[in-house]
Design a protein around this motif. Structure first.
Motif, PDB file in Angstrom:
ATOM      1  N   ILE B  71      -5.644  -3.710 -15.941  1.00 40.42           N
ATOM      2  CA  ILE B  71      -6.564  -4.189 -14.910  1.00 40.42           C
ATOM      3  C   ILE B  71      -6.033  -3.691 -13.567  1.00 40.42           C
ATOM      4  CG2 ILE B  71      -7.301  -6.270 -13.664  1.00 40.42           C
ATOM      5  CD1 ILE B  71      -7.397  -7.707 -16.377  1.00 40.42           C
ATOM      6  N   GLY B  72      -6.871  -3.025 -12.800  1.00 43.51           N
ATOM      7  CA  GLY B  72      -6.451  -2.556 -11.483  1.00 43.51           C
ATOM      8  C   GLY B  72      -6.459  -3.727 -10.505  1.00 43.51           C
ATOM      9  N   TYR B  73      -5.361  -3.923  -9.816  1.00 41.74           N
ATOM     10  CA  TYR B  73      -5.245  -5.083  -8.921  1.00 41.74           C
ATOM     11  C   TYR B  73      -4.821  -4.605  -7.537  1.00 41.74           C
ATOM     12  CZ  TYR B  73      -3.329  -9.475  -7.039  1.00 41.74           C
ATOM     13  OH  TYR B  73      -3.049 -10.559  -6.255  1.00 41.74           O
ATOM     14  N   LEU B  74      -5.682  -4.837  -6.571  1.00 41.14           N
ATOM     15  CA  LEU B  74      -5.356  -4.459  -5.194  1.00 41.14           C
ATOM     16  C   LEU B  74      -5.087  -5.746  -4.421  1.00 41.14           C
ATOM     17  CD1 LEU B  74      -5.294  -1.792  -3.602  1.00 41.14           C
ATOM     18  CD2 LEU B  74      -7.594  -2.268  -2.849  1.00 41.14           C
ATOM     19  N   SER B  75      -3.811  -6.004  -4.158  1.00 38.31           N
ATOM     20  CA  SER B  75      -3.463  -7.256  -3.488  1.00 38.31           C
ATOM     21  C   SER B  75      -3.750  -7.145  -1.993  1.00 38.31           C
ATOM     22  CB  SER B  75      -1.987  -7.580  -3.716  1.00 38.31           C
ATOM     23  OG  SER B  75      -1.183  -6.599  -3.102  1.00 38.31           O
ATOM     24  N   GLN B  76      -3.845  -8.283  -1.360  1.00 34.35           N
ATOM     25  CA  GLN B  76      -4.169  -8.306   0.072  1.00 34.35           C
ATOM     26  C   GLN B  76      -3.151  -7.513   0.895  1.00 34.35           C
ATOM     27  OE1 GLN B  76      -4.401 -12.249   1.681  1.00 34.35           O
ATOM     28  NE2 GLN B  76      -5.498 -11.580   3.500  1.00 34.35           N
ATOM     29  N   ASP B  77      -1.874  -7.658   0.526  1.00 34.52           N
ATOM     30  CA  ASP B  77      -0.812  -6.957   1.262  1.00 34.52           C
ATOM     31  C   ASP B  77      -0.544  -5.560   0.698  1.00 34.52           C
ATOM     32  OD1 ASP B  77      -0.466  -9.012   3.034  1.00 34.52           O
ATOM     33  OD2 ASP B  77       1.021 -10.048   1.793  1.00 34.52           O
ATOM     34  N   LEU B  78      -1.338  -5.151  -0.260  1.00 35.71           N
ATOM     35  CA  LEU B  78      -1.292  -3.824  -0.901  1.00 35.71           C
ATOM     36  C   LEU B  78      -0.045  -3.598  -1.767  1.00 35.71           C
ATOM     37  CD1 LEU B  78      -2.651  -1.590   1.989  1.00 35.71           C
ATOM     38  CD2 LEU B  78      -3.936  -2.819   0.251  1.00 35.71           C
ATOM     39  N   HIS B  79       1.111  -3.976  -1.239  1.00 33.80           N
ATOM     40  CA  HIS B  79       2.362  -3.824  -1.981  1.00 33.80           C
ATOM     41  C   HIS B  79       2.582  -2.400  -2.482  1.00 33.80           C
ATOM     42  CE1 HIS B  79       1.843  -8.260  -2.098  1.00 33.80           C
ATOM     43  NE2 HIS B  79       3.125  -8.174  -1.779  1.00 33.80           N
ATOM     44  N   LEU B  80       2.351  -1.445  -1.605  1.00 33.56           N
ATOM     45  CA  LEU B  80       2.757  -0.069  -1.915  1.00 33.56           C
ATOM     46  C   LEU B  80       4.277  -0.033  -1.870  1.00 33.56           C
ATOM     47  CD1 LEU B  80       0.090   1.702   0.258  1.00 33.56           C
ATOM     48  CD2 LEU B  80       0.409   2.145  -2.172  1.00 33.56           C
ATOM     49  N   PHE B  81       4.888   0.661  -2.811  1.00 34.65           N
ATOM     50  CA  PHE B  81       6.351   0.653  -2.866  1.00 34.65           C
ATOM     51  C   PHE B  81       6.911   1.527  -1.738  1.00 34.65           C
ATOM     52  CE2 PHE B  81       4.990   0.269  -7.447  1.00 34.65           C
ATOM     53  CZ  PHE B  81       4.965  -1.110  -7.401  1.00 34.65           C
ATOM     54  N   PRO B  82       7.635   0.924  -0.807  1.00 35.10           N
ATOM     55  CA  PRO B  82       8.033   1.673   0.396  1.00 35.10           C
ATOM     56  C   PRO B  82       9.081   2.744   0.144  1.00 35.10           C
ATOM     57  CG  PRO B  82       8.984  -0.528   0.409  1.00 35.10           C
ATOM     58  CD  PRO B  82       8.075  -0.472  -0.767  1.00 35.10           C
ATOM     59  N   HIS B  83       9.765   2.685  -1.011  1.00 35.56           N
ATOM     60  CA  HIS B  83      10.802   3.686  -1.276  1.00 35.56           C
ATOM     61  C   HIS B  83      10.221   4.940  -1.932  1.00 35.56           C
ATOM     62  CE1 HIS B  83      10.341   1.237  -4.843  1.00 35.56           C
ATOM     63  NE2 HIS B  83      10.948   2.149  -5.566  1.00 35.56           N
ATOM     64  N   LEU B  84       8.903   4.924  -2.193  1.00 40.42           N
ATOM     65  CA  LEU B  84       8.271   6.067  -2.860  1.00 40.42           C
ATOM     66  C   LEU B  84       7.167   6.650  -1.984  1.00 40.42           C
ATOM     67  CD1 LEU B  84       7.792   4.549  -6.442  1.00 40.42           C
ATOM     68  CD2 LEU B  84       9.606   6.095  -5.707  1.00 40.42           C
ATOM     69  N   SER B  85       6.950   7.957  -2.134  1.00 46.17           N
ATOM     70  CA  SER B  85       5.829   8.579  -1.422  1.00 46.17           C
ATOM     71  C   SER B  85       4.520   8.094  -2.050  1.00 46.17           C
ATOM     72  CB  SER B  85       5.925  10.102  -1.556  1.00 46.17           C
ATOM     73  OG  SER B  85       5.770  10.460  -2.919  1.00 46.17           O
ATOM     74  N   VAL B  86       3.415   8.375  -1.392  1.00 47.37           N
ATOM     75  CA  VAL B  86       2.108   7.980  -1.935  1.00 47.37           C
ATOM     76  C   VAL B  86       1.941   8.569  -3.332  1.00 47.37           C
ATOM     77  CG1 VAL B  86      -0.381   8.321  -1.647  1.00 47.37           C
ATOM     78  CG2 VAL B  86       1.033   7.731   0.327  1.00 47.37           C
ATOM     79  N   GLU B  87       2.288   9.847  -3.477  1.00 49.31           N
ATOM     80  CA  GLU B  87       2.143  10.511  -4.777  1.00 49.31           C
ATOM     81  C   GLU B  87       2.999   9.816  -5.839  1.00 49.31           C
ATOM     82  OE1 GLU B  87       2.793  14.726  -4.714  1.00 49.31           O
ATOM     83  OE2 GLU B  87       2.776  14.847  -6.897  1.00 49.31           O
ATOM     84  N   ASN B  88       4.224   9.482  -5.476  1.00 43.18           N
ATOM     85  CA  ASN B  88       5.100   8.843  -6.463  1.00 43.18           C
ATOM     86  C   ASN B  88       4.703   7.404  -6.758  1.00 43.18           C
ATOM     87  OD1 ASN B  88       6.598  11.082  -7.053  1.00 43.18           O
ATOM     88  ND2 ASN B  88       8.114  10.695  -5.450  1.00 43.18           N
ATOM     89  N   ASN B  89       4.048   6.733  -5.799  1.00 44.59           N
ATOM     90  CA  ASN B  89       3.480   5.420  -6.086  1.00 44.59           C
ATOM     91  C   ASN B  89       2.478   5.542  -7.226  1.00 44.59           C
ATOM     92  OD1 ASN B  89       3.687   2.707  -4.358  1.00 44.59           O
ATOM     93  ND2 ASN B  89       4.378   4.404  -3.082  1.00 44.59           N
ATOM     94  N   ILE B  90       1.663   6.599  -7.172  1.00 39.08           N
ATOM     95  CA  ILE B  90       0.645   6.803  -8.211  1.00 39.08           C
ATOM     96  C   ILE B  90       1.306   7.245  -9.522  1.00 39.08           C
ATOM     97  CG2 ILE B  90      -1.351   8.223  -8.849  1.00 39.08           C
ATOM     98  CD1 ILE B  90      -1.962   8.241  -5.769  1.00 39.08           C
ATOM     99  N   ARG B  91       2.287   8.134  -9.403  1.00 35.40           N
ATOM    100  CA  ARG B  91       2.958   8.620 -10.625  1.00 35.40           C
ATOM    101  C   ARG B  91       3.686   7.496 -11.351  1.00 35.40           C
ATOM    102  NH1 ARG B  91       4.780  14.776  -9.732  1.00 35.40           N
ATOM    103  NH2 ARG B  91       5.178  14.564 -11.934  1.00 35.40           N
ATOM    104  N   LEU B  92       4.171   6.533 -10.585  1.00 32.37           N
ATOM    105  CA  LEU B  92       4.837   5.387 -11.226  1.00 32.37           C
ATOM    106  C   LEU B  92       3.840   4.613 -12.097  1.00 32.37           C
ATOM    107  CD1 LEU B  92       7.679   3.986 -11.159  1.00 32.37           C
ATOM    108  CD2 LEU B  92       6.673   2.339  -9.622  1.00 32.37           C
ATOM    109  N   ALA B  93       2.596   4.514 -11.592  1.00 29.73           N
ATOM    110  CA  ALA B  93       1.569   3.807 -12.363  1.00 29.73           C
ATOM    111  C   ALA B  93       1.229   4.556 -13.654  1.00 29.73           C
ATOM    112  CB  ALA B  93       0.316   3.629 -11.512  1.00 29.73           C
ATOM    113  N   LEU B  94       1.474   5.875 -13.658  1.00 25.57           N
ATOM    114  CA  LEU B  94       1.129   6.682 -14.835  1.00 25.57           C
ATOM    115  C   LEU B  94       2.329   6.932 -15.742  1.00 25.57           C
ATOM    116  CD1 LEU B  94      -1.090   9.321 -12.990  1.00 25.57           C
ATOM    117  CD2 LEU B  94      -1.878   7.481 -14.484  1.00 25.57           C
TER     118      LEU B  94
END
Lengths: 268, 217
Positions: B71-94
């Motif tokens: 289930i895709g969950y977009l929290s209010q605070d987003l919780h993007l992982f600050p130690h990873l680039s945008v691309e690596n945030n996505i790659r972590l999900a995959l």
């Protein structure tokens, strides 16, 4: 106000001059060629090697136990937590000699734990393994405390969101929470290593002070001062001081940056 | 027909709730702060315990942990992982997708383009603007082809003009992907714009469809 600042400045100067004076007195006690010779002595080299070997192993053990324990304390509340946290803090405030005495009695052949270990063929006391045990014992509480603070600074919702991205709790811990607490954990590791390197009292009780066997750098200082051989003692003391200075510098540099878990939403 | 169904779902601050979201439908849950909107989404995402029956595609979600729900969950605070680039945030999900490295790389590229954030792929989240962070978090939430998208006050921290741009983009994206979505918001305009249907949650209970929200009277 200016009078208070003047007084504070005087105090700062007095403290700095005392520390610097002690360092200079130590460094200038031996001529450079004598110091160079002392640094090459078999005993100095042995003490340096043993200190590095034992303190790094102790650090690895303390990091493993301390990080996991710190994580649990940061993330969960349970009955008796305050008591356990106080117990874990105890080795930080008791003299290491007293801690070492406790370990000696716990692991002695007359004690159930000690006799069971002896029966299993594990001889920790009065051996380099005893040095590692003593160093781990004094370094772990520091790491638990720092790791707990580092994990507390990371919003647990990051791990929850990682879960919705398909990461199990273990992977979320390894790939999200540990890196986000990384700076704090690195400071904890440096602090723990410095503590293990300088450990003396507990090591003396658990591993003894045997030349070229359980002779770490602090032990070499003690043994050589006691026997009047100041050259090796000063060489070992200067090595310890240099390492401590370098480690403190690393901690200061690490503390200079923001923790990874903070500041995420400052641009929001 | 795949659908999300909640039957007599309860939690200390919620319910009992009955709710059905049909396949491909977007439902907005409108309600004031403290109504239990966030709790509702966390229950569906598998982040909070509940009592009652929760099914997706007719399969009970009882005992299914968050990491197995897809289930895709977009929290209010987003919780993007600050130690990873945008691309690596996505790659972590995959990371645990049962696809080849090449396929995962291609999926990352696709989703970055789809969410119009490819130009910021190598940047850390904390260096992005609010709208860019929103796009990055949406890209990450959509990376695993989720069966359901949960949006928790997704645009509440953005200025009005950015919000309106993202409303349009999200609507287009949702129709393009045929996503089922549950959107929690306290903004009536956002609810009406983004959703096919609006329901009202107050003090943990759903109001009847025809009821006027008391904070609008």
């Amino acid at each position: 106000m200016s009078g208070l600042l003047l007084l504070a400045g005087g105090c700062l100067i007095a403290i700095t001059v005392t520390v610097l004076g002690a360092l200079l007195a130590l460094a200038s006690h031996l001529p450079l060629d004598a110091l160079w010779l002392a640094l090459q002595q078999q005993e100095t080299v042995f003490a340096l090697r043993l200190s590095l070997y034992t303190s790094l192993l102790a650090l690895a053990l303390a990091l493993l136990f301390g990080t996991l324990a710190g994580y649990l304390l940061a993330r969960r509340s349970f009955p008796g937590q305050a008591l356990i946290e106080t117990l874990l803090d105890l080795p930080m405030v008791t003299p290491p000699l007293v801690a070492g005495m406790g370990l000696l009695f716990l692991l002695g052949r007359d004690a159930p734990v000690g006799s069971a270990m002896a029966a299993a063929g594990w001889h920790l006391l009065f051996s380099p393994a005893g040095v590692i045990l003593a160093q781990t014992y004094v370094a772990t509480p520091l790491i638990v405390r720092s790791a707990r603070a580092a994990f507390q600074a990371v919003d647990p919702d990051y791990a929850a969101v990682a879960g919705t991205l398909g990461l199990t709790p273990l992977w979320a811990f390894l790939l999200v929470e540990i890196p986000m607490a990384g700076r704090g954990l690195l400071s904890a590791a440096v602090l723990g290593w410095a503590r293990a390197l300088g450990e003396f009292g507990a090591t003396l009780m658990v591993a003894g002070a045997t030349r070229l066997h359980t002779e770490t750098l602090p032990m070499a200082v003690f043994l050589n001062i006691a026997s009047g051989e100041t050259e090796v003692a000063i060489a070992c003391a200067l090595i310890l001081l240099s390492m401590a200075f370098a480690l403190l510098l690393v901690i200061r540099l690490l503390a200079g940056g923001k923790s990874a878990g903070q500041g995420q939403f400052q641009h929001a | 027909m795949p659908e999300l169904r909640l039957e007599a779902v309860t939690h200390p601050v919620l319910g009992p709730l009955d709710l059905t979201v049909a396949d491909g439908e977007a439902v907005a849950v409108l309600g004031p702060s403290g109504a239990g909107k966030n709790t509702l989404l966390k229950i569906i995402a598998g982040l909070l315990p509940y009592q009652g029956r929760l099914t997706f595609d007719g399969v009970s979600m009882a005992g299914v942990p968050a990491y197995r729900r897809n289930i895709g969950y977009l929290s209010q605070d987003l919780h993007l992982f600050p130690h990873l680039s945008v691309e690596n945030n996505i790659r972590l999900a995959l990371l645990f997708d049962r696809t080849s490295v090449g396929q995962r790389r291609e999926r990352t590229r696709q989703i970055l383009n789809l969410c119009a954030i490819a130009h910021r792929a190598q940047r850390r989240p904390q260096t992005l603007s609010g709208g860019e962070r929103q796009r990055a978090a949406l890209a990450r939430a959509l990376a695993r082809h989720p069966r359901l998208l949960l949006l928790d006050e997704p645009f509440s921290r953005l200025d009005r003009s950015t919000k309106q741009i993202l409303w349009t983009e999200l609507g287009t994206l949702r129709r393009h992907l045929g996503l089922t979505a549950l959107i929690v918001t306290h903004d009536a305009e956002e609810a009406v714009t983004l959703a096919d249907r609006v329901i009202i949650l107050q003090a943990g209970l759903l109001l009847p469809a025809a009821a006027t929200p008391p904070w609008d009277t």
